[in-house]
Design a protein around this motif. Structure first.
Motif, PDB file in Angstrom:
ATOM      1  N   VAL A 165       1.376  -1.077  -0.064  1.00  0.00           N
ATOM      2  CA  VAL A 165       0.010   0.180   0.094  1.00  0.00           C
ATOM      3  C   VAL A 165       0.807   1.637  -0.184  1.00  0.00           C
ATOM      4  O   VAL A 165       1.827   1.280   0.184  1.00  0.00           O
ATOM      5  CB  VAL A 165      -0.736  -0.144   1.365  1.00  0.00           C
ATOM      6  CG1 VAL A 165      -1.888  -1.012   1.359  1.00  0.00           C
ATOM      7  CG2 VAL A 165      -0.200  -0.052   2.470  1.00  0.00           C
ATOM      8  N   ASP A 166       0.332   2.122  -0.673  1.00  0.00           N
ATOM      9  CA  ASP A 166       0.844   3.285  -0.885  1.00  0.00           C
ATOM     10  C   ASP A 166       1.264   4.125   1.023  1.00  0.00           C
ATOM     11  O   ASP A 166       0.179   4.294   1.626  1.00  0.00           O
ATOM     12  CB  ASP A 166       0.161   5.069  -1.526  1.00  0.00           C
ATOM     13  CG  ASP A 166       0.266   4.335  -2.688  1.00  0.00           C
ATOM     14  OD1 ASP A 166       1.100   3.882  -3.105  1.00  0.00           O
ATOM     15  OD2 ASP A 166      -0.359   5.536  -3.076  1.00  0.00           O
ATOM     16  N   GLY A 167       2.249   4.485   1.557  1.00  0.00           N
ATOM     17  CA  GLY A 167       2.017   4.872   3.059  1.00  0.00           C
ATOM     18  C   GLY A 167       2.863   3.334   3.643  1.00  0.00           C
ATOM     19  O   GLY A 167       2.585   3.590   5.083  1.00  0.00           O
ATOM     20  N   GLY A 168       3.502   2.847   3.029  1.00  0.00           N
ATOM     21  CA  GLY A 168       3.347   1.452   3.879  1.00  0.00           C
ATOM     22  C   GLY A 168       5.464   1.458   4.198  1.00  0.00           C
ATOM     23  O   GLY A 168       5.730   2.385   4.182  1.00  0.00           O
ATOM     24  N   SER A 169       6.001   0.634   4.652  1.00  0.00           N
ATOM     25  CA  SER A 169       6.806   0.621   5.508  1.00  0.00           C
ATOM     26  C   SER A 169       7.459  -1.229   4.585  1.00  0.00           C
ATOM     27  O   SER A 169       6.906  -1.927   5.243  1.00  0.00           O
ATOM     28  CB  SER A 169       6.964   0.269   6.990  1.00  0.00           C
ATOM     29  OG  SER A 169       8.227   0.023   7.448  1.00  0.00           O
ATOM     30  N   ILE A 170       8.782  -0.719   4.575  1.00  0.00           N
ATOM     31  CA  ILE A 170       9.509  -2.291   4.380  1.00  0.00           C
ATOM     32  C   ILE A 170      10.649  -1.900   5.400  1.00  0.00           C
ATOM     33  O   ILE A 170      11.465  -1.143   5.773  1.00  0.00           O
ATOM     34  CB  ILE A 170      10.232  -1.999   3.107  1.00  0.00           C
ATOM     35  CG1 ILE A 170       9.612  -2.115   1.614  1.00  0.00           C
ATOM     36  CG2 ILE A 170      10.978  -2.673   2.647  1.00  0.00           C
ATOM     37  CD1 ILE A 170       9.648  -2.373   0.167  1.00  0.00           C
TER      38      ILE A 170
END
Length: 253
Positions: A135-140
């Protein structure tokens, strides 16, 4: 908020991956467990996530196998929709990795291949495959190592493979910034898992030496790293990207 989010945690059947899955689950995040080999290898992780108060599914993945990565990415949206009515994930934790050791001039070619195929190539190709489903705004969040800054004899090749992931994270953070996707690395210090034959967990002499050279006075536990990963995935860390965060208790400072 992390409730109702979905996180992929690679190599989450045991060790740091399992600790990360449990820490995320305690915050309400639903988990995609990955495992190699038989599906039964994921049973313990599925149970642990349930005990932590969340839900999980398990998908087979071998990050050293390009075909396996492609199959995982292909199966992911349908598996998510079938269980949770979503086709995207919010967090990717690149935890799957391998350790191979040997002084300069002694590292075996097969060991070097494993370090590059799993720690470097596997992380990059899996991330590439998952980003379209993030998703946009996600995290890796990728797992590096304290050894990228404090190399010991025999660890240079392993440290180099982890340093590559830190550099990859910088470029990825820049490329994914327009989508508000944060990309960071966690660099664990000595931690009591079965990694490297369980030396940090089972060798009392090594544990005592490291504890004596750590500001917090002990070797880390898997939960210490899992909590750091889960914290970095929260909205409270929404302005943190392109960072290497060491979770070592102040080892060898």
């Amino acid at each position: 908020m992390t409730a109702d989010r979905i996180a992929i945690v690679t190599g989450s059947a045991r060790g740091l991956g399992l600790a990360a899955a449990v820490a995320l689950a305690k915050r309400g995040t639903r988990i995609v467990i990955t495992y190699r080999g038989e599906p039964s290898r994921a049973d313990g992780a599925l149970d642990a996530v349930a005990v932590a108060g969340s839900e999980a599914i398990a998908l087979q993945l071998d990050v050293a196998d390009v075909d396996s990565i492609q199959q995982f990415a292909h199966a992911l949206p349908a598996a998510l929709e079938a269980r949770w009515g979503k086709r995207e994930v919010d967090v990717l934790v690149n935890n799957a990795g391998v350790g191979r050791w040997g002084a300069v001039g002694e590292i075996a070619p097969d060991d070097l291949d494993a370090l590059l195929d799993i720690n470097v190539k596997g992380t990059i190709l899996l991330t590439q495959a998952v980003v379209p489903h993030l998703v946009d705004g996600g995290s890796i969040i990728s797992i590096s190592s304290m050894l990228t800054r404090r190399v010991t004899v025999g660890s240079a090749a392993y440290a180099a493979s982890k340093a590559a992931i830190e550099t990859f994270a910088l470029g990825l953070a820049l490329e994914l910034g327009p989508r508000r996707i944060r990309v960071n690395t966690i660099a664990p210090g000595p931690t009591a898992t079965d990694f490297n034959g369980g030396a940090m967990r089972d060798d009392d002499g090594m544990r005592d030496f490291l504890a004596a050279n750590t500001a917090m006075g002990r070797v880390g536990e898997p939960e210490d790293i899992g909590e750091a990963i889960a914290t970095l995935a929260t909205d409270g860390a929404a302005w943190i990207t392109a960072q290497r965060i060491e979770a070592s208790g102040g080892a060898l400072i």
